[in-house]
Scaffold this motif. Sequence first.
Motif, PDB file in Angstrom:
ATOM      1  N   LYS A 214       2.659 -26.824  76.529  1.00  0.00           N
ATOM      2  CA  LYS A 214       3.319 -27.599  75.668  1.00  0.00           C
ATOM      3  C   LYS A 214       2.343 -28.326  74.595  1.00  0.00           C
ATOM      4  O   LYS A 214       1.190 -28.504  74.739  1.00  0.00           O
ATOM      5  CB  LYS A 214       4.099 -28.909  76.393  1.00  0.00           C
TER       6      LYS A 214
ATOM      7  N   ARG B 147       8.979 -21.103  72.395  1.00  0.00           N
ATOM      8  CA  ARG B 147      10.198 -21.912  72.431  1.00  0.00           C
ATOM      9  C   ARG B 147      11.568 -20.998  72.128  1.00  0.00           C
ATOM     10  O   ARG B 147      12.394 -21.483  72.592  1.00  0.00           O
ATOM     11  CB  ARG B 147      10.039 -22.867  70.892  1.00  0.00           C
TER      12      ARG B 147
ATOM     13  N   LYS C 189      12.261 -19.890  75.293  1.00  0.00           N
ATOM     14  CA  LYS C 189      13.027 -21.007  76.456  1.00  0.00           C
ATOM     15  C   LYS C 189      14.440 -21.137  76.000  1.00  0.00           C
ATOM     16  O   LYS C 189      15.406 -21.261  76.681  1.00  0.00           O
ATOM     17  CB  LYS C 189      12.239 -22.271  76.144  1.00  0.00           C
ATOM     18  N   ARG C 190      14.614 -20.900  74.613  1.00  0.00           N
ATOM     19  CA  ARG C 190      15.999 -21.107  74.059  1.00  0.00           C
ATOM     20  C   ARG C 190      16.881 -19.965  74.575  1.00  0.00           C
ATOM     21  O   ARG C 190      18.044 -20.288  74.936  1.00  0.00           O
ATOM     22  CB  ARG C 190      16.053 -21.097  72.427  1.00  0.00           C
TER      23      ARG C 190
END
Length: 448
Positions: A43, A108, A111-112
Amino acid sequence: MSCDTHAAAMGDRIRPEAATHVEASALEAIDSSSNPAPPTNGKRKAETELDRDTDERPASGAGAEGEDGVAVQAEGDTNPEGAVKPMSKNELKRLRKQQAYKEFKEDRKAKRKDRRHARQDRKRTEREVKIAEALAAGVDPKLALRPEGEPWRARPVPVAFILDCDFERYMRDPEIVSLSSQVVRSYAQNRKAKYQAHLLVSSWGGKMKTRFETVMQSTHKNWKGVSIVDEDFCEAAKKAHTIMTGPEGGELIDVLKPSQSEFEKSGSGVVRGDILDENTPASELEPEDIDQSIVYLSSESPYTLTRLESNVSYVIGGLVDRNREKGLCYKRAREHKVRTAKLPIGEYMAMQSRYVLTTNQVVEIMAQWLECGDWGEAFLNIIPKRKGGALKQQGGSQADTESLNGGVDEAEGFSMAIETAVGESDDKTEATQKADNPSVISARHEAS
């Protein structure tokens, strides 16, 4: 002589090597500062990226240093004397954040994608379960898969919401980004509402227009039922009036029709959906030549909305300024000689503190009122519970007021917070005073 000559020759040969080593160290320091190692948890955290020991941080006003003490310089940034200016700590932090954002872009995106696939799998499973249950009961699966309730259909009404985006000069770049998101949410909320007002965006241009056309890939061009105009809100209101009075104006629903009591009170036959506050000075009254078809929403207005009117454009100032500017919307409305009004939040809601509504929240509240015709219900459904707002009730107890807002725990302890602030000795008295005289809640818009 031969020894000195040999030593000088060795020194000349070593100096280029040393310079090369220093230059390589400097380049390595720049590369390490602009390409930080990703955190172990995957992260992007400022604490992991930016926190350094005190010994490693450069002094105030000095440039960041690499491993060999070589200052990291900002490329192309020079002072009047021509010397390279050192990179500040804030510039270095900003550079690291930008680099980390680029590095984790693919993560990201993945993950989406995973969340989208999980959502699709869940819907597919629910569909299969419904089909299996219908077959077991001997029912046609097509009937079981039909959505419950009345199918959605567009139902426009003769009311217009205009988002005035002519305040860009008062906002910083992050605030313009926030306003762009609020405009998108306003369209989405109005689009899915039971009754759709005619939505217009005025003063289209500047950085927000550039952002929509580049970062947001011109998705606004696919919007339905929205008019985007380059002119100011007055020109947008003229276009809205043409639409509302035309064949596509929409149906006149019951909440937009004035009641018999309003007709009797008006006397002149002109029924307005606002009332004038008491003790309003003569200087704040509307001039005689005011445009009655436009209402600019502003918390500084002496008029309070009681209902929305048909064939009227309600202008919402697209301003995200963190409450720096005061009275811009009201002043703008007075200059253009249009009506002003404020939402009746103080008449229906008791708040812990002053509350500022965002642009999309104002649109959602008015769209909710078109559906239910009750300002209290509209405020209660839209204003976030965490803000500690509670619905006022005539003759109701404090416990009843709290229960309407989800109780003390869900509303952040409305009365409990008041008691903590004023002390246990006179807590009930102060709580009653605050409930009877809530802070004025601004209709100027701010990002949440």
